[in-house]
Motif scaffolding. Structure first.
Motif, PDB file in Angstrom:
ATOM      1  N   TYR A 121       7.068   8.878   6.481  1.00 13.04           N
ATOM      2  CA  TYR A 121       5.946   7.946   6.360  1.00 13.04           C
ATOM      3  C   TYR A 121       6.310   6.733   5.514  1.00 13.04           C
ATOM      4  N   PHE A 122       5.773   5.576   5.923  1.00  9.10           N
ATOM      5  CA  PHE A 122       5.804   4.379   5.086  1.00  9.10           C
ATOM      6  C   PHE A 122       4.396   3.812   5.008  1.00  9.10           C
ATOM      7  N   ALA A 123       4.161   2.958   4.021  1.00  9.27           N
ATOM      8  CA  ALA A 123       2.879   2.268   3.886  1.00  9.27           C
ATOM      9  C   ALA A 123       3.118   0.774   3.985  1.00  9.27           C
ATOM     10  N   ASP A 124       2.170   0.081   4.603  1.00  6.58           N
ATOM     11  CA  ASP A 124       2.238  -1.379   4.650  1.00  6.58           C
ATOM     12  C   ASP A 124       1.820  -1.926   3.280  1.00  6.58           C
ATOM     13  N   PRO A 125       1.854  -3.239   3.078  1.00  9.07           N
ATOM     14  CA  PRO A 125       1.528  -3.785   1.749  1.00  9.07           C
ATOM     15  C   PRO A 125       0.131  -3.439   1.241  1.00  9.07           C
ATOM     16  N   ASP A 126      -0.797  -3.053   2.129  1.00  5.86           N
ATOM     17  CA  ASP A 126      -2.144  -2.680   1.697  1.00  5.86           C
ATOM     18  C   ASP A 126      -2.350  -1.175   1.616  1.00  5.86           C
ATOM     19  N   GLY A 127      -1.278  -0.410   1.810  1.00  3.56           N
ATOM     20  CA  GLY A 127      -1.370   1.035   1.692  1.00  3.56           C
ATOM     21  C   GLY A 127      -1.745   1.762   2.971  1.00  3.56           C
TER      22      GLY A 127
END
Length: 150
Positions: A121-127
């Protein structure tokens, strides 16, 4: 009187509320999504994802439009994820590294799953959380679209 037929169910657009439109637009462009309908400027951004559309909209305005409170903004799990299905474990690893290079954050390194897949999993800049995965029964075709078994 005959009842009219039910509408055909389909998902056409996923809209993410974001804190900084320019930062988020740059992130999703860096991931390789093609921005469309640019006439809206930075008020809203639309990206072609192949079979649907990803939209970015200011968090507070999206909350207002949905008549929901815009605070507190959750920093924890929100009960949903986006997915990027891949064709191989190597592709999963490459996508996770690429997303981090583009400004995302690694939430969980890829590993074998208990259902026979491989996922991280990764998160974008806003989570907003993204699952990057190879999953049994879900084929990614040459057209890069997901094809499901019946």
């Amino acid at each position: 009187m005959t009842k009219p037929p039910a509408p055909i169910a389909r998902m056409t657009v996923i809209t993410l509320g974001v804190a900084d439109m320019r930062r988020s637009i740059a992130f999703y462009e860096a991931l390789g999504f093609t921005r469309k309908a640019r006439a809206s400027g930075d008020a809203i951004a639309f990206f072609d994802t192949g079979a649907s559309v990803l939209a970015l909209f200011p968090w507070d305005q999206l909350a207002q439009d949905a008549t929901l409170p815009d605070h507190p903004r959750p920093q924890a799990f929100r009960g949903s994820t986006l997915a990027w299905n891949c064709r191989s474990e190597d592709e999963v690893d490459a996508v996770l590294a690429f997303a981090v290079d583009c400004g995302g954050s690694l939430l969980k390194p890829a590993r074998k799953t208990d259902y026979g897949g491989y996922s991280g999993y990764f998160a974008d800049p806003d989570g907003h959380a993204w699952d990057v995965v190879v999953a049994p029964g879900i084929e990614v075709g040459d057209d890069r679209r997901v094809h499901l078994d019946d």
